[in-house]
Design a protein around this motif. Structure first.
Motif, PDB file in Angstrom:
ATOM      1  N   LEU A 199       0.841  -1.203   0.000  1.00  0.00           N
ATOM      2  CA  LEU A 199       0.000   0.000   0.000  1.00  0.00           C
ATOM      3  C   LEU A 199       0.872   1.247   0.000  1.00  0.00           C
ATOM      4  O   LEU A 199       0.665   2.165  -0.778  1.00  0.00           O
ATOM      5  CB  LEU A 199      -0.935  -0.001   1.204  1.00  0.00           C
TER       6      LEU A 199
ATOM      7  N   SER B 108      -5.484   9.046  -7.654  1.00  0.00           N
ATOM      8  CA  SER B 108      -6.296   8.065  -6.954  1.00  0.00           C
ATOM      9  C   SER B 108      -5.574   6.714  -6.890  1.00  0.00           C
ATOM     10  O   SER B 108      -4.977   6.293  -7.872  1.00  0.00           O
ATOM     11  CB  SER B 108      -7.637   7.909  -7.689  1.00  0.00           C
ATOM     12  N   GLY B 109      -5.595   6.098  -5.715  1.00  0.00           N
ATOM     13  CA  GLY B 109      -4.993   4.773  -5.555  1.00  0.00           C
ATOM     14  C   GLY B 109      -3.511   4.807  -5.270  1.00  0.00           C
ATOM     15  O   GLY B 109      -2.867   3.765  -5.215  1.00  0.00           O
TER      16      GLY B 109
ATOM     17  N   GLY C 295      -2.149   5.619  -2.468  1.00  0.00           N
ATOM     18  CA  GLY C 295      -1.844   5.232  -1.084  1.00  0.00           C
ATOM     19  C   GLY C 295      -1.999   6.340  -0.064  1.00  0.00           C
ATOM     20  O   GLY C 295      -1.518   6.222   1.065  1.00  0.00           O
ATOM     21  N   LYS C 296      -2.720   7.418  -0.407  1.00  0.00           N
ATOM     22  CA  LYS C 296      -2.861   8.546   0.529  1.00  0.00           C
ATOM     23  C   LYS C 296      -3.641   8.131   1.779  1.00  0.00           C
ATOM     24  O   LYS C 296      -3.214   8.381   2.909  1.00  0.00           O
ATOM     25  CB  LYS C 296      -3.599   9.715  -0.164  1.00  0.00           C
ATOM     26  N   SER C 297      -4.808   7.491   1.540  1.00  0.00           N
ATOM     27  CA  SER C 297      -5.615   7.071   2.688  1.00  0.00           C
ATOM     28  C   SER C 297      -4.857   6.057   3.536  1.00  0.00           C
ATOM     29  O   SER C 297      -4.859   6.130   4.767  1.00  0.00           O
ATOM     30  CB  SER C 297      -6.930   6.447   2.214  1.00  0.00           C
ATOM     31  N   SER C 298      -4.170   5.135   2.861  1.00  0.00           N
ATOM     32  CA  SER C 298      -3.419   4.116   3.600  1.00  0.00           C
ATOM     33  C   SER C 298      -2.399   4.764   4.522  1.00  0.00           C
ATOM     34  O   SER C 298      -2.223   4.345   5.671  1.00  0.00           O
ATOM     35  CB  SER C 298      -2.717   3.178   2.618  1.00  0.00           C
TER      36      SER C 298
HETATM   37  N1  LIG Z   1      -7.772  -4.646   0.739  1.00  0.00           N
HETATM   38  C1  LIG Z   1      -7.065  -4.347  -0.341  1.00  0.00           C
HETATM   39  N2  LIG Z   1      -6.611  -5.323  -1.151  1.00  0.00           N
HETATM   40  C2  LIG Z   1      -5.876  -5.056  -2.226  1.00  0.00           C
HETATM   41  N3  LIG Z   1      -5.542  -3.807  -2.562  1.00  0.00           N
HETATM   42  C3  LIG Z   1      -5.960  -2.778  -1.807  1.00  0.00           C
HETATM   43  C4  LIG Z   1      -6.728  -3.001  -0.643  1.00  0.00           C
HETATM   44  N4  LIG Z   1      -6.997  -1.802  -0.084  1.00  0.00           N
HETATM   45  C5  LIG Z   1      -6.398  -0.877  -0.854  1.00  0.00           C
HETATM   46  N5  LIG Z   1      -5.789  -1.449  -1.873  1.00  0.00           N
HETATM   47  C6  LIG Z   1      -5.006  -0.762  -2.904  1.00  0.00           C
HETATM   48  O1  LIG Z   1      -4.075   0.052  -2.239  1.00  0.00           O
HETATM   49  C7  LIG Z   1      -3.852   1.218  -2.965  1.00  0.00           C
HETATM   50  C8  LIG Z   1      -3.899   2.427  -2.068  1.00  0.00           C
HETATM   51  O2  LIG Z   1      -5.225   2.686  -1.650  1.00  0.00           O
HETATM   52  P1  LIG Z   1      -5.627   4.023  -0.918  1.00  0.00           P
HETATM   53  O3  LIG Z   1      -7.047   3.946  -0.535  1.00  0.00           O
HETATM   54  O4  LIG Z   1      -4.630   4.306   0.102  1.00  0.00           O
HETATM   55  O5  LIG Z   1      -5.466   5.085  -2.111  1.00  0.00           O
HETATM   56  P2  LIG Z   1      -5.848   6.604  -2.104  1.00  0.00           P
HETATM   57  O6  LIG Z   1      -4.643   7.309  -2.518  1.00  0.00           O
HETATM   58  O7  LIG Z   1      -6.462   6.999  -0.858  1.00  0.00           O
HETATM   59  O8  LIG Z   1      -6.895   6.673  -3.281  1.00  0.00           O
HETATM   60  P3  LIG Z   1      -8.154   7.666  -3.430  1.00  0.00           P
HETATM   61  O9  LIG Z   1      -7.580   8.962  -3.783  1.00  0.00           O
HETATM   62  O10 LIG Z   1      -8.919   7.063  -4.523  1.00  0.00           O
HETATM   63  O11 LIG Z   1      -8.881   7.627  -2.137  1.00  0.00           O
HETATM   64  C9  LIG Z   1      -4.889   1.236  -4.083  1.00  0.00           C
HETATM   65  O12 LIG Z   1      -4.239   0.930  -5.290  1.00  0.00           O
HETATM   66  C10 LIG Z   1      -5.862   0.168  -3.722  1.00  0.00           C
HETATM   67  O13 LIG Z   1      -6.339  -0.472  -4.870  1.00  0.00           O
END
Ligand SMILES: Nc1ncnc2c1ncn2[C@@H]1O[C@H](COP(=O)(O)OP(=O)(O)OP(=O)(O)O)[C@@H](O)[C@H]1O
Ligand SMILES: [Mg+2]
Lengths: 416, 226
Positions: free
Chosen positions: B22, B42-43, B45-48
């Motif tokens: 992540l 998007s995706g 990893g910001k939320s993570s």
């Molecule tokens: N449970 C999971 N299993 C597999 N991949 C995951 C899981 N949860 C998140 N991901 C992947 O981890 C990556 C990071 O996700 P995250 O939610 O942190 O992104 P983000 O930057 O917050 O996106 P957004 O701007 O759309 O909210 C994404 O590519 C997502 O597909």
């Protein structure tokens, strides 16, 4: 304390939003507790009544002039501690009365709240006109016997005291008097094998079915009368003992038998068969009522596990705010507890109503109006309440554990 | 100036076949009084990353210090206690408890912390509502409020226990431009006037522009900071 109040208030809010399920679960617990109380009041009430009758039917302990084990044989006495064993001896049936009964009576009377009533029983034949009836006659001291058994209460006519004021007084069962065709004040002839024939006057009648020992063939006379009637002057062959706590009868009986070596039979020993029956009955009853309570807690399980499933988002919110896993578990266990407590309170009300109804039923028994004996002691309420609380906690704890295990990140990711 | 939260080589790999990374190799430090935006596609990893910084998730590698404490070996209860007393979260969706009024929602963290008496807790919650210009909504449940009002109640709740660190995940994502600007102003005030550290994940260029510093992320790592 504040934390508990907070968790409870969250639990309350959850329940307030699922009114229908809540009502069903609460009603389940209420009905379960209500019937638990009604059934156990009936069962325990009738059992207590029955045991009380068993206890009161005769003295708590009866010491008779029988011996259970053979007296030590001379060969064994001659070599104490030696390798001597004598087989094949049976205790000799000594019907010569209790030796040293005065000491036995004094020992019993020295115990707080205990009374001993020495008596002599023997067989006589009653004769009126052409009729003859066998009678087990018991000679007593009315003043003492009144403290030991409930003979007095079972009299339909006359009194124990009348034995002392009337020369040759006799108390017999109403049924026997009818068979002989005699009534109060009438004179009957009594003959014994060893003694002569004497005239006795009926001074009391036991009510129908209320003769001592349940046998219409038992009668009471004065101790002196019995001794001379049966030709056994100064002999006592039976000592009835009443003690303060009837449930200690077995212990006291053992002690008396060990000390005086005459057979001392407690009421428990006398009614061992009945007591085993009661135990079986209790096991059946508690199995059934426990099943009722267990089924009632299924409703709680349903409500709490649905709440956990619906509130996954709220669980994640609370966890992100800083609620611990234990907090979350506490909230959902509290939901079960709230349901159980409301259900238990309703169940107590239902139980009281059912008991009121059962208690108001009237049964005519041999001319008297009888009510069902009911046990309304708080013990049953505590038992019912405690058991349902325990069931509820367990039923709520299973889904609550799941609530605690919800990973908030999973929920937040899914929602974002 | 000392840092409030500091990460070195922070990584989170989801176990599985194949394992999913992540975020990885995150080095960052945020001081009190700073408003930091986290941006990126998007995706990425910001939320993570935000869940890791907020002690909601556990890193699989790296270190994370908060106010001089090493948070990695902490148990669940210690992390929960730290979130309760020191952290405030604001998410894209308001995330209020639906059964409770605005006032009650704010009271929940205050009562859980238990430092204020009943009366003082109420006073504090009313003050927070007033600061968000929400006095009139105090006794409403979330379903009877507008989106902007709900988000401000959520901010008020995040501030309930006077947190040192406020974490936002697209807090303006669901708001119109007027309400977004309000939230941005509130966040700036939280950092600059009240001395809290604010870390805010956002897609909104206006929010990013208002921040003191922007962390650009790509593929789970930090691309650049400006
Ligand atoms: N449970 C999971 N299993 C597999 N991949 C995951 C899981 N949860 C998140 N991901 C992947 O981890 C990556 C990071 O996700 P995250 O939610 O942190 O992104 P983000 O930057 O917050 O996106 P957004 O701007 O759309 O909210 C994404 O590519 C997502 O597909
Ligand atoms: Mg995101």
């Amino acid at each position: 304390m504040r934390r508990v109040a907070l968790l409870l208030s969250i639990a309350f809010q959850h329940l307030a939003k699922r009114r229908r399920q809540t009502i069903v679960a609460v009603a389940g617990v209420g009905v379960g507790v209500g019937f638990f109380l009604a059934v156990s009041a009936l069962m325990v009430g009738s059992q207590d009544d029955f045991v009380k009758k068993l206890i009161d039917a005769a003295p708590h302990i009866v010491v008779s002039d029988e011996v259970r084990s053979p007296t030590p044989q001379p060969a064994v006495q001659a070599y104490p501690g030696g390798a001597v064993a004598v087989h094949g001896y049976k205790p000799r049936t000594e019907m010569r009365g209790i030796k040293g009964w005065q000491q036995l009576v004094a020992t019993v009377n020295a115990m707080p709240g205990a009374v001993a009533s020495p008596s002599l029983s023997g067989g006589v034949t009653l004769r009126v006109g052409g009729h003859e009836e066998a009678l087990a006659v018991i000679g007593i001291d009315p003043a003492v016997e009144a403290h030991v058994s409930n003979v007095e209460e079972n009299l339909k006519a006359g009194s124990l005291h009348a034995l002392e004021t009337n020369q040759g007084g006799l108390i017999v069962a109403e049924e026997l008097a009818r068979r002989l065709g005699v009534n109060m004040g009438d004179v009957v002839g009594a003959t014994s094998a060893r003694g002569g024939t004497r005239s006795l006057r009926i001074v009391g009648l036991f009510g129908r079915g209320r003769s001592p020992g349940g046998s219409s063939g038992t009668g009471y006379v004065l101790l002196r009368e019995a001794q001379s009637l049966t030709g056994q002057p100064f002999i006592i062959n039976r000592v009835g003992v009443k003690i303060a706590d009837p449930y200690r009868a077995e212990t006291v009986a053992k002690a008396l038998e060990a000390r005086f070596s005459y057979k001392a039979e407690s009421w428990q020993e006398r009614s061992a068969d009945f007591l085993t029956l009661l135990l079986t009955r209790n096991i059946i009853m508690y199995t059934v009522v426990s099943a009722i309570l267990l089924v009632a807690s299924f409703g709680i399980y349903t409500v709490v596990s649905n709440a956990v499933a619906d509130k996954r988002r709220d669980i994640a919110i609370l966890r992100s705010i800083g609620f611990s896993q234990a907090d979350l578990q506490g909230i959902f266990v509290a939901e079960g507890l709230v349901l159980a407590v409301i259900g238990i309170i309703l169940g107590f009300g239902l139980g009281l109503v059912l008991m009121q109804i059962l208690g108001s039923l009237e049964f005519p028994v041999s001319g008297r109006v009888e009510h069902i004996p009911l046990d309304r002691r708080p013990r049953q309420f505590l038992l019912a309440g405690g058991a349902s609380l325990a069931c509820a906690v367990f039923a709520a704890w299973l889904p609550a554990r799941k609530a605690a295990r919800v990973d908030p990140v999973d929920i937040l990711r899914g929602a974002a | 100036m000392s840092t409030l939260i500091e990460a070195h080589g922070l990584a989170r790999v989801l176990p599985g076949d194949p394992p999913v990374s992540l975020v990885q190799g995150i080095d960052l430090a945020v001081e009190p009084g700073r408003f930091v935006a986290v941006i990126g596609p998007s995706g990425c990893g910001k939320s993570s990353l935000l869940y890791l910084l907020g002690l909601l998730d556990r890193p699989t590698a790296g270190s994370l210090m908060f106010d001089g404490m090493d948070t990695v070996p902490m148990g669940g209860d210690a992390r929960a206690a730290l979130r309760l007393a020191r952290f405030g979260f604001v998410f894209q969706f308001h995330f209020l408890l639906p059964e409770f009024t605005a006032l009650e929602n704010i009271l929940i963290p205050i009562r859980r912390l238990g430092r204020l008496s009943g009366g003082d807790a109420r006073t504090r919650a009313m003050e927070l509502l007033r600061a968000m210009e929400l006095e009139a909504q105090a006794d409403k449940t979330p379903d009877r409020m507008s989106g902007g009002q709900r988000q401000r109640v959520a901010i008020a709740r995040a501030l309930a226990n006077d947190p040192s660190l406020v974490l936002g995940d697209e807090p303006t994502g669901n708001l119109d431009s007027v309400n977004s600007r309000r939230v941005v102003e509130i966040f700036q005030a939280l950092a600059h006037e009240q001395g809290r550290a604010v870390i805010c994940v956002t897609h909104d260029p206006d929010v990013a522009a208002a921040a003191d510093r922007r962390i650009h992320m790509r593929d789970g790592g930090i691309e650049k900071v400006d």
